[in-house]
Motif scaffolding. Structure first.
Motif, PDB file in Angstrom:
ATOM      1  N   HIS A  48       0.864  -1.190   0.000  1.00 54.28           N
ATOM      2  CA  HIS A  48       0.000   0.000   0.000  1.00 54.28           C
ATOM      3  C   HIS A  48       0.894   1.232   0.000  1.00 54.28           C
ATOM      4  O   HIS A  48       1.959   1.240   0.608  1.00 54.28           O
ATOM      5  CB  HIS A  48      -0.900   0.001   1.238  1.00 54.28           C
ATOM      6  N   GLU A  49       0.434   2.286  -0.691  1.00 54.41           N
ATOM      7  CA  GLU A  49       1.241   3.497  -0.836  1.00 54.41           C
ATOM      8  C   GLU A  49       0.442   4.746  -0.475  1.00 54.41           C
ATOM      9  O   GLU A  49      -0.791   4.777  -0.579  1.00 54.41           O
ATOM     10  CB  GLU A  49       1.733   3.646  -2.276  1.00 54.41           C
ATOM     11  N   ALA A  50       1.161   5.765  -0.045  1.00 56.74           N
ATOM     12  CA  ALA A  50       0.604   7.105   0.150  1.00 56.74           C
ATOM     13  C   ALA A  50       1.715   8.088  -0.192  1.00 56.74           C
ATOM     14  O   ALA A  50       2.899   7.743  -0.129  1.00 56.74           O
ATOM     15  CB  ALA A  50       0.124   7.307   1.578  1.00 56.74           C
ATOM     16  N   SER A  51       1.346   9.306  -0.565  1.00 62.06           N
ATOM     17  CA  SER A  51       2.381  10.229  -1.028  1.00 62.06           C
ATOM     18  C   SER A  51       2.057  11.678  -0.698  1.00 62.06           C
ATOM     19  O   SER A  51       0.924  12.019  -0.332  1.00 62.06           O
ATOM     20  CB  SER A  51       2.567  10.086  -2.541  1.00 62.06           C
ATOM     21  N   THR A  52       3.062  12.523  -0.846  1.00 63.48           N
ATOM     22  CA  THR A  52       2.919  13.966  -0.741  1.00 63.48           C
ATOM     23  C   THR A  52       3.880  14.593  -1.727  1.00 63.48           C
ATOM     24  O   THR A  52       4.941  14.023  -2.024  1.00 63.48           O
ATOM     25  CB  THR A  52       3.205  14.467   0.692  1.00 63.48           C
ATOM     26  N   GLU A  77       4.753  19.604   3.127  1.00 63.76           N
ATOM     27  CA  GLU A  77       4.229  19.273   4.443  1.00 63.76           C
ATOM     28  C   GLU A  77       4.389  17.788   4.705  1.00 63.76           C
ATOM     29  O   GLU A  77       4.825  17.029   3.824  1.00 63.76           O
ATOM     30  CB  GLU A  77       2.752  19.660   4.532  1.00 63.76           C
ATOM     31  N   ALA A  78       4.045  17.366   5.914  1.00 68.66           N
ATOM     32  CA  ALA A  78       4.147  15.963   6.288  1.00 68.66           C
ATOM     33  C   ALA A  78       3.284  15.092   5.382  1.00 68.66           C
ATOM     34  O   ALA A  78       2.209  15.486   4.925  1.00 68.66           O
ATOM     35  CB  ALA A  78       3.716  15.780   7.737  1.00 68.66           C
ATOM     36  N   LEU A  79       3.780  13.894   5.127  1.00 66.40           N
ATOM     37  CA  LEU A  79       3.027  12.908   4.356  1.00 66.40           C
ATOM     38  C   LEU A  79       2.015  12.235   5.277  1.00 66.40           C
ATOM     39  O   LEU A  79       2.373  11.725   6.333  1.00 66.40           O
ATOM     40  CB  LEU A  79       4.002  11.881   3.762  1.00 66.40           C
ATOM     41  N   ILE A  80       0.750  12.235   4.875  1.00 67.06           N
ATOM     42  CA  ILE A  80      -0.321  11.610   5.655  1.00 67.06           C
ATOM     43  C   ILE A  80      -0.582  10.219   5.089  1.00 67.06           C
ATOM     44  O   ILE A  80      -0.930  10.070   3.913  1.00 67.06           O
ATOM     45  CB  ILE A  80      -1.620  12.440   5.584  1.00 67.06           C
ATOM     46  N   PHE A  81      -0.400   9.205   5.906  1.00 63.12           N
ATOM     47  CA  PHE A  81      -0.602   7.821   5.449  1.00 63.12           C
ATOM     48  C   PHE A  81      -1.673   7.176   6.320  1.00 63.12           C
ATOM     49  O   PHE A  81      -1.432   6.804   7.464  1.00 63.12           O
ATOM     50  CB  PHE A  81       0.700   7.031   5.565  1.00 63.12           C
ATOM     51  N   ASP A  82      -2.884   7.054   5.772  1.00 61.01           N
ATOM     52  CA  ASP A  82      -3.957   6.332   6.446  1.00 61.01           C
ATOM     53  C   ASP A  82      -3.749   4.847   6.167  1.00 61.01           C
ATOM     54  O   ASP A  82      -3.929   4.374   5.040  1.00 61.01           O
ATOM     55  CB  ASP A  82      -5.326   6.792   5.925  1.00 61.01           C
ATOM     56  N   LEU A  83      -3.353   4.127   7.195  1.00 55.32           N
ATOM     57  CA  LEU A  83      -2.920   2.740   7.025  1.00 55.32           C
ATOM     58  C   LEU A  83      -4.100   1.812   6.720  1.00 55.32           C
ATOM     59  O   LEU A  83      -5.234   2.070   7.160  1.00 55.32           O
ATOM     60  CB  LEU A  83      -2.189   2.282   8.280  1.00 55.32           C
ATOM     61  N   PRO A  84      -3.861   0.743   5.993  1.00 54.66           N
ATOM     62  CA  PRO A  84      -4.956  -0.142   5.575  1.00 54.66           C
ATOM     63  C   PRO A  84      -5.681  -0.815   6.726  1.00 54.66           C
ATOM     64  O   PRO A  84      -6.869  -1.143   6.603  1.00 54.66           O
ATOM     65  CB  PRO A  84      -4.249  -1.176   4.686  1.00 54.66           C
ATOM     66  N   PHE A  90       2.153  10.117  10.248  1.00 49.18           N
ATOM     67  CA  PHE A  90       2.524  11.371   9.616  1.00 49.18           C
ATOM     68  C   PHE A  90       4.049  11.350   9.476  1.00 49.18           C
ATOM     69  O   PHE A  90       4.762  11.250  10.478  1.00 49.18           O
ATOM     70  CB  PHE A  90       2.073  12.564  10.450  1.00 49.18           C
ATOM     71  N   ILE A  91       4.527  11.436   8.247  1.00 49.93           N
ATOM     72  CA  ILE A  91       5.958  11.390   7.989  1.00 49.93           C
ATOM     73  C   ILE A  91       6.445  12.829   7.832  1.00 49.93           C
ATOM     74  O   ILE A  91       6.135  13.507   6.855  1.00 49.93           O
ATOM     75  CB  ILE A  91       6.271  10.547   6.741  1.00 49.93           C
ATOM     76  N   LEU A  92       7.190  13.308   8.817  1.00 45.36           N
ATOM     77  CA  LEU A  92       7.597  14.707   8.866  1.00 45.36           C
ATOM     78  C   LEU A  92       8.759  14.979   7.906  1.00 45.36           C
ATOM     79  O   LEU A  92       9.509  14.068   7.556  1.00 45.36           O
ATOM     80  CB  LEU A  92       8.022  15.076  10.285  1.00 45.36           C
ATOM     81  N   ALA A 151       2.572   9.415  15.143  1.00 39.51           N
ATOM     82  CA  ALA A 151       1.142   9.109  15.119  1.00 39.51           C
ATOM     83  C   ALA A 151       0.538   9.684  16.394  1.00 39.51           C
ATOM     84  O   ALA A 151       1.253  10.193  17.271  1.00 39.51           O
ATOM     85  CB  ALA A 151       0.903   7.603  15.020  1.00 39.51           C
ATOM     86  N   PHE A 152      -0.777   9.605  16.500  1.00 41.08           N
ATOM     87  CA  PHE A 152      -1.483  10.119  17.671  1.00 41.08           C
ATOM     88  C   PHE A 152      -2.444   9.055  18.187  1.00 41.08           C
ATOM     89  O   PHE A 152      -3.081   8.350  17.396  1.00 41.08           O
ATOM     90  CB  PHE A 152      -2.287  11.376  17.312  1.00 41.08           C
ATOM     91  N   GLN A 153      -2.545   8.955  19.484  1.00 40.04           N
ATOM     92  CA  GLN A 153      -3.595   8.117  20.048  1.00 40.04           C
ATOM     93  C   GLN A 153      -4.955   8.712  19.721  1.00 40.04           C
ATOM     94  O   GLN A 153      -5.935   7.999  19.527  1.00 40.04           O
ATOM     95  CB  GLN A 153      -3.388   8.008  21.564  1.00 40.04           C
ATOM     96  N   ASP A 154      -5.004  10.042  19.631  1.00 37.99           N
ATOM     97  CA  ASP A 154      -6.203  10.774  19.212  1.00 37.99           C
ATOM     98  C   ASP A 154      -5.689  12.009  18.478  1.00 37.99           C
ATOM     99  O   ASP A 154      -5.149  12.923  19.097  1.00 37.99           O
ATOM    100  CB  ASP A 154      -7.050  11.170  20.418  1.00 37.99           C
ATOM    101  N   GLU A 155      -5.830  12.045  17.152  1.00 39.05           N
ATOM    102  CA  GLU A 155      -5.196  13.134  16.409  1.00 39.05           C
ATOM    103  C   GLU A 155      -5.859  14.484  16.618  1.00 39.05           C
ATOM    104  O   GLU A 155      -5.327  15.504  16.169  1.00 39.05           O
ATOM    105  CB  GLU A 155      -5.106  12.817  14.912  1.00 39.05           C
ATOM    106  N   THR A 156      -6.972  14.539  17.314  1.00 40.73           N
ATOM    107  CA  THR A 156      -7.539  15.838  17.690  1.00 40.73           C
ATOM    108  C   THR A 156      -6.859  16.394  18.941  1.00 40.73           C
ATOM    109  O   THR A 156      -7.114  17.534  19.324  1.00 40.73           O
ATOM    110  CB  THR A 156      -9.058  15.732  17.950  1.00 40.73           C
ATOM    111  N   LYS A 157      -6.000  15.569  19.570  1.00 37.22           N
ATOM    112  CA  LYS A 157      -5.312  15.981  20.794  1.00 37.22           C
ATOM    113  C   LYS A 157      -3.813  15.855  20.562  1.00 37.22           C
ATOM    114  O   LYS A 157      -3.237  14.764  20.672  1.00 37.22           O
ATOM    115  CB  LYS A 157      -5.754  15.105  21.969  1.00 37.22           C
ATOM    116  N   PRO A 158      -3.134  16.966  20.218  1.00 41.80           N
ATOM    117  CA  PRO A 158      -1.718  16.888  19.839  1.00 41.80           C
ATOM    118  C   PRO A 158      -0.805  16.309  20.914  1.00 41.80           C
ATOM    119  O   PRO A 158       0.236  15.732  20.585  1.00 41.80           O
ATOM    120  CB  PRO A 158      -1.354  18.340  19.517  1.00 41.80           C
TER     121      PRO A 158
END
Length: 247
Positions: A48-52, A77-84, A90-92, A151-158
């Motif tokens: 699986h792939e994701a890109s920026t 910006e950081a690469l966002i990879f929603d894993l399968p 987030f790859i900074l 990654a975040f346990q909850d991405e709404t909470k940095p």
């Protein structure tokens, strides 16, 4: 514009370096490289792939304070990879140094990937032409090292941020194996998705988002939590966006 030195960027200096700084000296040619960073993982036997899309501008300087030299400006910006299997990494656009801080990776990494032996400060005419004519897709090569992945346990909470080690990705996301990064040269638009995804990036400058050691703390960098390196929003651009990105 920030002069590239190849040195580790301290937690106090990095965010200050995100804005454009004047350099003494005149530009003597340069090249811009637009490229797609493609991350690859293996899950259930499938890739699986994701890109920026990012852009790096290389400038050669003459008559600078240190003689001949060079500078870079990175956009993206950081690469966002929603894993399968669920979850997101987030790859900074930075490298985690051995001392704990962050330093540049794509600026020198593109040179290494293209087989250019000279550093940013020593690019010659042939190097600049090679950058300008770069095409195709190839494995990203920077001495076997990769950008910081979080990654975040909850991405709404940095403050729930945690680091994901490429070689141990399955420890954070079961069944997922990181394969590597590719670089594909392109003329596609630079990616601009992050602020819509992580809406807390839009909060006013100097809003405390991450962990901070108390005043007077003398812990060395390698003992500090990851959040400490991304907490100072300074001019409003955290580590999730490259230094050249307007804010």
């Amino acid at each position: 514009m920030k002069q590239s030195t190849g040195k580790t960027i301290s937690r106090r200096a990095v965010l200050g370096s995100l804005c454009s700084l004047p350099l003494a000296g005149c530009q003597d040619g340069g090249a811009s490289v637009r490229y797609r960073v493609i991350a690859k993982v293996l899950y259930n036997g499938q890739t699986h792939e994701a890109s920026t899309v990012m852009e790096c501008r290389y400038s050669r300087l003459k008559n600078s304070l240190v003689g001949m030299g060079g500078s870079t400006t990175l956009y993206g910006e950081a690469l966002i990879f929603d894993l399968p299997a669920g979850g997101t990494i987030f790859i900074l656009p930075y490298l985690r140094s051995k001392g704990g801080g962050f330093s540049e990776i794509y600026e020198p990494g593109i040179l290494e990937t293209l087989g250019i032996k000279n550093s940013v400060g020593g690019l010659n005419d042939d190097d600049l032409q090679r950058l300008a004519e770069a095409a195709g897709r190839m494995p990203f090569n920077f001495y076997g090292r990769y950008p910081v992945m979080v990654a975040f346990q909850d991405e709404t909470k940095p403050k729930t941020i945690f680091e994901v080690l490429p070689g141990q990705m399955n420890e954070s996301f079961a069944g997922v194996t990181f394969i590597g990064l590719d670089i594909e040269f392109t003329d596609a638009p630079i990616t601009d998705l992050l602020r819509k995804r992580l809406t807390w990036l839009n909060l006013p400058s100097r809003t405390e988002l991450f962990e901070r050691e108390p005043p007077g703390s003398s812990k060395p960098d390698w003992e500090l939590p990851l959040g400490h390196f991304v907490n100072d929003r300074g001019i409003g651009t955290p580590y999730f966006r490259a230094k050249g990105t307007p804010v």
